[in-house]
Scaffold this motif. Structure first.
Motif: not given
Ligand code: CA
Length: 236
Positions: A27-39
């Protein structure tokens, strides 16, 4: 709770709460690819702390978590006044569970296993909702225009505008730095086929300059009008 004004250019910050390392990494990978900042946090207590700390735009919350169950995280966060949209991830696929999650304050619900593309699509919906609810206010230096309340203020004082003046100002403020042709502005206030009303536009521009300040709207000869971006030092 601290209210903060939304900056449309700032990436959305997603709080990911998932104790499964493999799924979480995916999920982290998908979110970061979608340009979200993730904690990414891995237990319920950390999740609650992060939510209550503010600054999270959207949370993706697993329900089966160590230390504090996801449903309790959600309930306690809502009780504490946290309004952040929460998308619940759960393996518990019964209608009762789903209703329980929504009752506890979830904004959406995704049952495991799910497709990452679907997760991203659901997040975009929540994101639009978040941006929509807070982007009613357009700020330009000392001017604040509220598109939902149809009000404008200058130096914190309300400014009385006629409806058409408001529409011209709004159109220009929504297109800072882009020259709006006379035709675009006239169509915006009078609708199509509005050749005859074109002179009235000059009156509106004149009034807006008078009600705010003369340099607010710049004339681009032979083309139209523009509100220029503020110099960086004057912004805010
Ligand atoms: Ca889990």
């Amino acid at each position: 709770m601290t209210a903060f004004r939304y900056d449309i250019n700032r990436p959305m910050k997603v709080l990911l709460v998932e104790d499964d390392e493999l799924l979480g990494a995916g999920i982290l990978d998908a979110l970061e690819r979608a340009r979200y900042t993730v904690e990414w946090v891995r237990d319920g207590m950390q999740a609650l702390t992060a939510l209550r700390g503010g600054g999270v735009d959207i949370a993706v919350l697993d329900l089966g978590l160590p230390r504090l169950d996801g449903m309790d995280v959600l309930r306690r966060a809502r009780e504490a006044g946290v309004v952040t949209p929460v998308l619940v991830l759960s393996a518990r696929d019964t209608t009762a569970q789903r209703i329980g999650g929504l009752d506890a304050g979830a904004d959406d619900y995704l049952v495991k296993p799910f497709d990452l593309d679907e997760l991203l699509a659901r997040l975009r919906v929540l994101e639009r909702r978040t941006r929509g609810s807070v982007s009613n206010l357009i700020r330009y230096g000392t001017i604040a225009l509220d598109t939902s309340g149809l009000t404008v203020s200058h130096d914190e004082r309300p400014v009385e505008l006629q409806r058409r003046e408001f529409m011209v100002l709004r159109r220009l403020l929504e297109n800072i730095g882009h020259v709006m042709s006379r035709q675009q502005l006239v169509e915006n206030i009078y609708g199509w086929d509005s050749e005859l009303e074109s002179n009235a536009l000059d009156v509106h521009i004149h009034n807006l300059r008078k009600k705010f300040y003369p340099e607010l709207i710049r004339t681009v000869r032979g083309v139209g009008y523009v509100i220029d971006p503020l110099p960086v030092a004057r912004q805010g």
